[in-house]
Design an enzyme around this catalytic site. Structure first.
Site, PDB file in Angstrom:
ATOM      1  NE  ARG A 164     102.341  67.072  26.238  1.00  0.00           N
ATOM      2  CZ  ARG A 164     102.836  66.975  27.479  1.00  0.00           C
ATOM      3  NH1 ARG A 164     103.749  66.050  27.761  1.00  0.00           N
ATOM      4  NH2 ARG A 164     102.404  67.776  28.420  1.00  0.00           N
ATOM      5  CB  SER A 238      97.849  71.693  25.263  1.00  0.00           C
ATOM      6  OG  SER A 238      97.779  71.668  26.650  1.00  0.00           O
ATOM      7  CD  GLU A 334      99.899  68.321  23.167  1.00  0.00           C
ATOM      8  OE1 GLU A 334     100.730  69.052  23.730  1.00  0.00           O
ATOM      9  OE2 GLU A 334      99.004  67.702  23.771  1.00  0.00           O
TER      10      GLU A 334
HETATM   11  P1  FAD Z   1      92.699  60.308  19.233  1.00  0.00           P
HETATM   12  O1  FAD Z   1      92.386  61.760  19.316  1.00  0.00           O
HETATM   13  O2  FAD Z   1      91.607  59.393  18.841  1.00  0.00           O
HETATM   14  O3  FAD Z   1      93.932  60.093  18.246  1.00  0.00           O
HETATM   15  C1  FAD Z   1      95.082  60.912  18.352  1.00  0.00           C
HETATM   16  C2  FAD Z   1      96.078  60.484  17.268  1.00  0.00           C
HETATM   17  O4  FAD Z   1      96.557  59.166  17.537  1.00  0.00           O
HETATM   18  C3  FAD Z   1      95.455  60.412  15.882  1.00  0.00           C
HETATM   19  O5  FAD Z   1      96.441  60.787  14.955  1.00  0.00           O
HETATM   20  C4  FAD Z   1      95.086  58.961  15.712  1.00  0.00           C
HETATM   21  O6  FAD Z   1      95.083  58.539  14.355  1.00  0.00           O
HETATM   22  C5  FAD Z   1      96.202  58.271  16.481  1.00  0.00           C
HETATM   23  N1  FAD Z   1      95.774  57.017  17.126  1.00  0.00           N
HETATM   24  C6  FAD Z   1      94.858  56.895  18.127  1.00  0.00           C
HETATM   25  N2  FAD Z   1      94.781  55.615  18.526  1.00  0.00           N
HETATM   26  C7  FAD Z   1      95.647  54.911  17.760  1.00  0.00           C
HETATM   27  C8  FAD Z   1      96.012  53.538  17.696  1.00  0.00           C
HETATM   28  N3  FAD Z   1      95.457  52.609  18.489  1.00  0.00           N
HETATM   29  N4  FAD Z   1      96.943  53.165  16.786  1.00  0.00           N
HETATM   30  C9  FAD Z   1      97.512  54.086  15.963  1.00  0.00           C
HETATM   31  N5  FAD Z   1      97.196  55.392  15.974  1.00  0.00           N
HETATM   32  C10 FAD Z   1      96.284  55.809  16.869  1.00  0.00           C
HETATM   33  N6  FAD Z   1      97.381  65.055  26.378  1.00  0.00           N
HETATM   34  C11 FAD Z   1      98.485  64.943  27.163  1.00  0.00           C
HETATM   35  O7  FAD Z   1      99.524  64.435  26.731  1.00  0.00           O
HETATM   36  N7  FAD Z   1      98.471  65.403  28.452  1.00  0.00           N
HETATM   37  C12 FAD Z   1      97.383  65.972  29.015  1.00  0.00           C
HETATM   38  O8  FAD Z   1      97.416  66.335  30.180  1.00  0.00           O
HETATM   39  C13 FAD Z   1      96.215  66.116  28.210  1.00  0.00           C
HETATM   40  N8  FAD Z   1      95.102  66.715  28.703  1.00  0.00           N
HETATM   41  C14 FAD Z   1      94.006  66.863  27.907  1.00  0.00           C
HETATM   42  C15 FAD Z   1      92.879  67.513  28.442  1.00  0.00           C
HETATM   43  C16 FAD Z   1      91.736  67.662  27.673  1.00  0.00           C
HETATM   44  C17 FAD Z   1      90.528  68.355  28.253  1.00  0.00           C
HETATM   45  C18 FAD Z   1      91.704  67.154  26.347  1.00  0.00           C
HETATM   46  C19 FAD Z   1      90.452  67.256  25.518  1.00  0.00           C
HETATM   47  C20 FAD Z   1      92.825  66.530  25.808  1.00  0.00           C
HETATM   48  C21 FAD Z   1      93.995  66.399  26.584  1.00  0.00           C
HETATM   49  N9  FAD Z   1      95.153  65.781  26.075  1.00  0.00           N
HETATM   50  C22 FAD Z   1      96.260  65.635  26.879  1.00  0.00           C
HETATM   51  C23 FAD Z   1      95.195  65.308  24.684  1.00  0.00           C
HETATM   52  C24 FAD Z   1      94.619  63.867  24.500  1.00  0.00           C
HETATM   53  O9  FAD Z   1      93.713  63.554  25.510  1.00  0.00           O
HETATM   54  C25 FAD Z   1      95.717  62.806  24.499  1.00  0.00           C
HETATM   55  O10 FAD Z   1      96.649  63.066  23.484  1.00  0.00           O
HETATM   56  C26 FAD Z   1      95.152  61.399  24.293  1.00  0.00           C
HETATM   57  O11 FAD Z   1      96.166  60.432  24.418  1.00  0.00           O
HETATM   58  C27 FAD Z   1      94.459  61.203  22.946  1.00  0.00           C
HETATM   59  O12 FAD Z   1      93.818  59.950  22.985  1.00  0.00           O
HETATM   60  P2  FAD Z   1      92.646  59.584  21.982  1.00  0.00           P
HETATM   61  O13 FAD Z   1      92.339  58.135  22.165  1.00  0.00           O
HETATM   62  O14 FAD Z   1      91.517  60.523  22.159  1.00  0.00           O
HETATM   63  O15 FAD Z   1      93.367  59.823  20.602  1.00  0.00           O
HETATM   64  P1  NAP Z   2     100.591  74.685  34.766  1.00  0.00           P
HETATM   65  O1  NAP Z   2     100.746  73.876  36.001  1.00  0.00           O
HETATM   66  O2  NAP Z   2      99.813  75.956  34.802  1.00  0.00           O
HETATM   67  O3  NAP Z   2     102.024  74.982  34.126  1.00  0.00           O
HETATM   68  C1  NAP Z   2     102.155  75.678  32.874  1.00  0.00           C
HETATM   69  C2  NAP Z   2     103.220  74.987  32.042  1.00  0.00           C
HETATM   70  O4  NAP Z   2     104.439  75.053  32.717  1.00  0.00           O
HETATM   71  C3  NAP Z   2     102.888  73.529  31.817  1.00  0.00           C
HETATM   72  O5  NAP Z   2     102.532  73.385  30.480  1.00  0.00           O
HETATM   73  C4  NAP Z   2     104.132  72.767  32.228  1.00  0.00           C
HETATM   74  O6  NAP Z   2     104.783  72.107  31.140  1.00  0.00           O
HETATM   75  C5  NAP Z   2     105.091  73.805  32.737  1.00  0.00           C
HETATM   76  N1  NAP Z   2     105.478  73.472  34.128  1.00  0.00           N
HETATM   77  C6  NAP Z   2     104.803  73.718  35.283  1.00  0.00           C
HETATM   78  N2  NAP Z   2     105.507  73.301  36.343  1.00  0.00           N
HETATM   79  C7  NAP Z   2     106.660  72.767  35.850  1.00  0.00           C
HETATM   80  C8  NAP Z   2     107.794  72.151  36.437  1.00  0.00           C
HETATM   81  N3  NAP Z   2     107.915  72.040  37.773  1.00  0.00           N
HETATM   82  N4  NAP Z   2     108.785  71.706  35.619  1.00  0.00           N
HETATM   83  C9  NAP Z   2     108.691  71.811  34.297  1.00  0.00           C
HETATM   84  N5  NAP Z   2     107.631  72.381  33.669  1.00  0.00           N
HETATM   85  C10 NAP Z   2     106.634  72.858  34.442  1.00  0.00           C
HETATM   86  O7  NAP Z   2      99.983  73.759  33.615  1.00  0.00           O
HETATM   87  P2  NAP Z   2      98.495  73.341  33.308  1.00  0.00           P
HETATM   88  O8  NAP Z   2      98.109  73.963  32.048  1.00  0.00           O
HETATM   89  O9  NAP Z   2      97.621  73.491  34.518  1.00  0.00           O
HETATM   90  O10 NAP Z   2      98.686  71.795  33.030  1.00  0.00           O
HETATM   91  C11 NAP Z   2      99.115  70.928  34.053  1.00  0.00           C
HETATM   92  C12 NAP Z   2      99.729  69.692  33.447  1.00  0.00           C
HETATM   93  O11 NAP Z   2      98.756  69.009  32.656  1.00  0.00           O
HETATM   94  C13 NAP Z   2     100.904  70.005  32.515  1.00  0.00           C
HETATM   95  O12 NAP Z   2     101.878  69.002  32.669  1.00  0.00           O
HETATM   96  C14 NAP Z   2     100.290  69.944  31.149  1.00  0.00           C
HETATM   97  O13 NAP Z   2     101.205  69.503  30.144  1.00  0.00           O
HETATM   98  C15 NAP Z   2      99.180  68.907  31.326  1.00  0.00           C
HETATM   99  N6  NAP Z   2      98.078  69.195  30.403  1.00  0.00           N
HETATM  100  C16 NAP Z   2      98.247  68.841  29.108  1.00  0.00           C
HETATM  101  C17 NAP Z   2      97.239  69.066  28.197  1.00  0.00           C
HETATM  102  C18 NAP Z   2      97.368  68.602  26.781  1.00  0.00           C
HETATM  103  O14 NAP Z   2      96.398  68.597  26.065  1.00  0.00           O
HETATM  104  N7  NAP Z   2      98.547  68.196  26.375  1.00  0.00           N
HETATM  105  C19 NAP Z   2      96.057  69.695  28.591  1.00  0.00           C
HETATM  106  C20 NAP Z   2      95.967  70.098  29.912  1.00  0.00           C
HETATM  107  C21 NAP Z   2      96.976  69.841  30.814  1.00  0.00           C
HETATM  108  P3  NAP Z   2     104.401  70.666  30.551  1.00  0.00           P
HETATM  109  O15 NAP Z   2     103.167  70.890  29.729  1.00  0.00           O
HETATM  110  O16 NAP Z   2     105.589  70.341  29.726  1.00  0.00           O
HETATM  111  O17 NAP Z   2     104.180  69.723  31.657  1.00  0.00           O
END
Ligand code: FAD
Ligand code: NAP
Length: 338
Positions: A164, A238, A334
């Site tokens: 991340r 998250s 995050e």
């Molecule tokens: P924004 O929120 O608009 O911006 C995020 C940051 O990036 C800000 O600092 C902004 O200034 C910067 N930025 C955005 N675009 C640019 C650009 N073109 N150039 C320079 N800077 C920029 N994230 C995960 O990694 N994995 C997940 O599974 C995941 N699941 C999610 C589930 C839900 C329900 C929600 C609400 C969010 C989740 N996220 C997840 C977080 C988010 O969706 C991601 O981080 C996504 O990439 C953000 O994109 P955005 O366009 O909305 O960014």
């Molecule tokens: P989950 O499957 O309930 O698992 C809980 C956590 O354990 C996750 O965060 C994941 O880490 C870790 N995990 C599970 N299985 C794993 C494996 N085999 N090896 C290593 N790590 C493992 O998680 P969840 O909340 O439903 O989310 C599912 C996936 O979607 C995850 O990868 C999570 O990161 C992603 N997600 C991200 C966001 C966001 O906003 N960043 C929001 C929702 C879901 P990791 O997070 O490192 O993968």
């Protein structure tokens, strides 16, 4: 160039926080962006680049200019025996791009289905889910330097992707606007179903022949059942990263909490599920009027309607302190705070 003044940005952030931005300007191509960056609005005010607003929390009025990236377009720029190189405008919606790849049999991003936000933000925090990160399919990106207007290409190595993390959240924070990303997608799929509940869901769906569409469908179903939809409940996914701790701290914790959710990473490091820590301390489902911790997913902080960002931020501080006090683990946010 369209410049709006003193507008509410509630509709531009998935937390649904109702704050004012002093200025707000969408841009549809690099030329418009370069003009904007050279204008007095940008020279005299701090700037924030916004994509889908799904990884931000606004805690106060934004006293600067928000530049909303709306650069569209998809183009196959190269091809070899095994790969397709697809250049995508930063303002394209991420999930629509994933669906486009699935329709065209380009594999590599199916595990990243239904992540909100835009393509341009995907390298920012090396988005990841279900065992796949953007770095696995990333070829290069094009970015505009905010001060000089210079166009710079970053390849996979120069983005310094981590968990991340990328160089754009560290050394080059606030310095570049990402205008397009080129992904290196596979012609032949290599399926990744070992993570979380994917295999169980595929079984329940009666899938006998694996495909990128079947994996994407399964992930969409899992995510829809677990995560709050920002259209109904404001959130930014998250709120905290999963902490990576040393083996020696882990050895102390496992004695006390044998059931702690952990994933060894090698190099004497262990990833701990932050959601498990927060849940263990009783935060899951806690509600404080308009905001709280989601009832199914302890990592997700939520806005039930009229919360202000400062309250959500303060809740995150309390969670961080309580995790530190009980487990001696420092949780990092995050979500980007403004
Ligand atoms: P924004 O929120 O608009 O911006 C995020 C940051 O990036 C800000 O600092 C902004 O200034 C910067 N930025 C955005 N675009 C640019 C650009 N073109 N150039 C320079 N800077 C920029 N994230 C995960 O990694 N994995 C997940 O599974 C995941 N699941 C999610 C589930 C839900 C329900 C929600 C609400 C969010 C989740 N996220 C997840 C977080 C988010 O969706 C991601 O981080 C996504 O990439 C953000 O994109 P955005 O366009 O909305 O960014
Ligand atoms: P989950 O499957 O309930 O698992 C809980 C956590 O354990 C996750 O965060 C994941 O880490 C870790 N995990 C599970 N299985 C794993 C494996 N085999 N090896 C290593 N790590 C493992 O998680 P969840 O909340 O439903 O989310 C599912 C996936 O979607 C995850 O990868 C999570 O990161 C992603 N997600 C991200 C966001 C966001 O906003 N960043 C929001 C929702 C879901 P990791 O997070 O490192 O993968």
């Amino acid at each position: 160039m369209t410049i709006l003044s003193d507008i509410s940005i509630k509709q531009y952030n998935t937390f649904g926080i109702d704050v004012i931005s002093k200025y707000f300007s969408p841009f549809k191509n690099k030329e418009e962006l370069i003009d904007l960056l050279a204008s007095d609005y940008c020279k005299k005010n701090k700037q924030l680049i916004l994509g889908g607003g799904s990884n931000v929390l606004f805690t106060k009025k934004f006293d600067g200019i928000i530049l909303k990236n709306e650069i569209k377009g998809k183009e196959v720029v190269n091809e070899d025996k095994d790969h397709i190189y697809l250049k995508v405008g930063a303002g394209e919606n991420w999930h629509k791009f994933v669906l486009y790849c699935i329709q065209n049999d380009f594999s590599g991003v199916e595990n990243l289905s239904l992540i909100p936000g835009n393509v341009g933000a995907s390298p920012m925090q090396n988005i990841g889910a279900y065992g796949v990160e953007i770095k696995d399919v990333f070829f290069e990106l094009e970015a505009v330097h905010k001060e000089t207007g210079e166009i710079v290409i970053f390849d996979n190595k120069s983005c310094r992707f981590g968990y991340r993390e990328s160089i754009f959240k560290n050394k080059f924070k606030n310095q570049f606007v990402i205008s397009s990303v080129t992904y290196k997608l596979n012609k032949k799929p290599s399926f990744n179903t070992s993570y979380g509940a994917i295999e169980k869901q595929l079984f329940e769906n009666g899938v006998t022949e694996l495909s990128i569409k079947a994996i994407s469908d399964a992930i969409i179903q899992i995510r829809e059942s677990k995560l709050p939809n920002p259209k109904n409940i404001g959130n930014a996914g998250s709120f905290f990263k999963n902490p990576i701790i040393s083996m020696s701290l882990f050895d102390q914790l496992i004695g006390k909490y044998p059931e702690i959710a952990n994933y060894p990473l090698g190099d004497n490091q262990v990833k701990i599920a932050a959601g498990w820590l927060i849940d263990k301390l009783g935060w899951k489902g806690k509600t404080y009027g308009e905001f709280g911790v989601h009832k199914n997913q302890a990592l997700v902080l939520v806005n039930y309607g009229k919360a202000n960002g400062k309250d959500i931020y303060e809740l995150s501080e309390k969670i961080i302190s309580s995790v530190k006090e009980h487990f001696n683990i420092h949780l990092e946010r995050e979500v980007n705070i403004y």
